[in-house]
Design an enzyme around this catalytic site. Structure first.
Site, PDB file in Angstrom:
ATOM      1  N   MET A 150      14.152  23.900   2.858  1.00 18.84           N
ATOM      2  CA  MET A 150      13.402  23.205   1.806  1.00 18.84           C
ATOM      3  C   MET A 150      14.322  22.396   0.883  1.00 18.84           C
ATOM      4  SD  MET A 150      10.745  24.708  -1.017  1.00 18.84           S
ATOM      5  CE  MET A 150       9.669  25.481   0.141  1.00 18.84           C
ATOM      6  N   TYR A 184      17.900  29.346   8.895  1.00 21.15           N
ATOM      7  CA  TYR A 184      16.722  30.079   9.385  1.00 21.15           C
ATOM      8  C   TYR A 184      16.636  30.003  10.907  1.00 21.15           C
ATOM      9  CZ  TYR A 184      14.947  30.240   4.601  1.00 21.15           C
ATOM     10  OH  TYR A 184      14.788  30.482   3.273  1.00 21.15           O
ATOM     11  N   ARG A 226      -9.777  -0.236  14.777  1.00 14.62           N
ATOM     12  CA  ARG A 226      -9.522   0.684  13.668  1.00 14.62           C
ATOM     13  C   ARG A 226     -10.361   0.232  12.481  1.00 14.62           C
ATOM     14  NH1 ARG A 226      -3.595   1.043  10.862  1.00 14.62           N
ATOM     15  NH2 ARG A 226      -4.195  -1.072  10.325  1.00 14.62           N
ATOM     16  N   LYS A 263       0.842  -1.200   0.000  1.00 16.44           N
ATOM     17  CA  LYS A 263       0.000   0.000   0.000  1.00 16.44           C
ATOM     18  C   LYS A 263       0.880   1.254   0.000  1.00 16.44           C
ATOM     19  CE  LYS A 263      -0.463  -0.284   4.992  1.00 16.44           C
ATOM     20  NZ  LYS A 263      -1.187   0.196   6.126  1.00 16.44           N
TER      21      LYS A 263
END
Ligand SMILES: Cc1ncc(COP(=O)(O)O)c(C=O)c1O
Length: 372
Positions: free
Chosen positions: A306, A258, A136, A36
């Site tokens: 990024m 950053y 679930r 999956k």
């Protein structure tokens, strides 16, 4: 065109060798493969072809779309494709047309598949998921027992497999495992002689009674350690590397990236790598992760951004050259499981989070078995 920012190499030989190892651990000698989420982010087409070439005949996907896509890769009915999320009125036609086996999770889904069988006038294959404590997906055990006791409970359906899913297979000592096994045993006894499927990767590392006839491993095939408390016997499948784009020396007090979240304690040599969170390198590794250059470990400094990540190469015993050297972000030195741990995550999330931008390379298994 310039070189890609990062490269992800998927070793299909290692994947197949892990699949074979899992089969040999299984009490029945065989396993299905959970493919999956695009084979946990590794690419379902090459992965499924490699597994099919290694004699895997049963596959589990999440939903009908994944099932239809996999059927296009493995058109023969010899390959059984089970769909975990089952079926509803909207997906019944496509499920049937692609010869998928829905994993029926509720009375509603059973009724839907029975209606479809009546409409087409033939028995339809299916699997039944019995919930034994995961809460679930799956039918509560008492509802499954009620079905088993009804004359028309599964009329029109060709039940092939009963499955349950362990909530704590990564922790073999957890008493939940034995409780789930007992609950599942009560249900399977009521259904008679139907094949069973219990274990995921972690379950396969537990006693044979946890395997069932058809274990369903995923993460171990892909090189993840299914039981973090123990060493993993599985081979590394995924390697992620990034080029060194630039190196620089900074003085004490210089900050990186950053938020200026790293401050150099002295003169340091830094290397900027061409991979960031857009490539799937977790941002949570900011000031926490490690990479390897020529087998030597270097810490991540500052925030992962990024497209780039900065590492401290001051203590490396060799020179690092921009444009030439490459850092391993995930692989044999920097394991997937370490990356997950440093990122406060899990190996599944790191794999499925791998980005689309990196160049992807697949090693070959056998002639015609893998995408080139
Ligand atoms: C129902 C079910 N069975 C099997 C698996 C495979 O588990 P693992 O990847 O831990 O082997 C999963 C994965 O999430 C699952 O949801």
């Amino acid at each position: 065109m310039s070189q890609p920012t990062a490269t992800i190499t998927i070793n299909l030989d290692a994947l197949v060798s892990n699949y074979r190892a899992l089969c040999s651990m299984a009490a029945s000698g065989t396993c299905a493969a959970v493919v999956k989420a695009d084979a946990y982010g590794l690419g379902v087409v090459p992965v499924a072809r490699a597994l099919a070439a290694a004699a895997c005949r049963e596959f589990f996907v999440a939903d009908v779309n994944e099932g239809v896509a996999l059927r296009a890769v493995l058109p023969s009915a010899d390959f059984r494709i089970h769909v975990f999320e089952g079926v509803d009125d909207a997906s019944a036609e496509a499920t049937m047309a692609a010869n998928l086996w829905p994993v029926l999770n509720s009375d509603r889904q059973i009724d839907c598949w029975q209606r479809t069988a009546r409409r087409v006038g033939r028995e339809l294959p299916c699997t039944l998921h019995v919930d034994t404590g995961m809460n679930r997906l799956g039918m509560p055990a008492h509802d499954a027992l009620t079905r088993a006791g009804r004359a028309d409970g599964l009329h029109g359906l060709a039940l092939q497999l009963l499955i349950t899913h362990l909530a704590c297979a990564d922790d073999p000592a957890n008493p939940m495992n034995a409780a789930q096994l007992r609950a599942f045993g009560d249900v399977t006894a009521a259904f008679g002689n139907i094949r069973t499927s219990i274990a995921n990767s972690g379950g396969l590392m537990m006693a044979p009674e946890y395997h069932g006839d058809l274990p369903r491993p995923g993460i171990a095939m892909y090189g993840g350690n299914p039981q973090p408390g123990q060493d993993s016997p599985f081979r590394t499948v995924v390697t992620m590397t990034a080029r060194v784009l630039q190196t620089r020396q900074v003085a004490a007090g210089a900050t990186v990236g950053y938020g200026a979240s790293y401050c150099a304690p002295g003169t340091r040599t830094l290397a900027t790598l061409a991979a960031g969170y857009a490539d799937g390198y977790p941002r949570a590794l900011s000031n926490r992760g490690w990479v390897a250059i020529s087998g030597h470990r270097a810490p991540v400094v500052g925030r992962v951004s990024m497209d780039t990540t900065v590492v401290d190469i001051t203590d490396l015993p060799l020179a690092v050259s921009a444009g030439l050297d490459v850092a391993e972000l995930i692989g044999t030195t920097i394991s997937l499981d370490s990356v997950a741990r440093w990122a406060d995550s899990i190996n599944y999330a790191v794999l499925t989070g791998l980005g689309r931008r990196p160049d992807r390379r697949y090693s070959l298994v056998a002639e015609g078995a893998a995408d080139r």
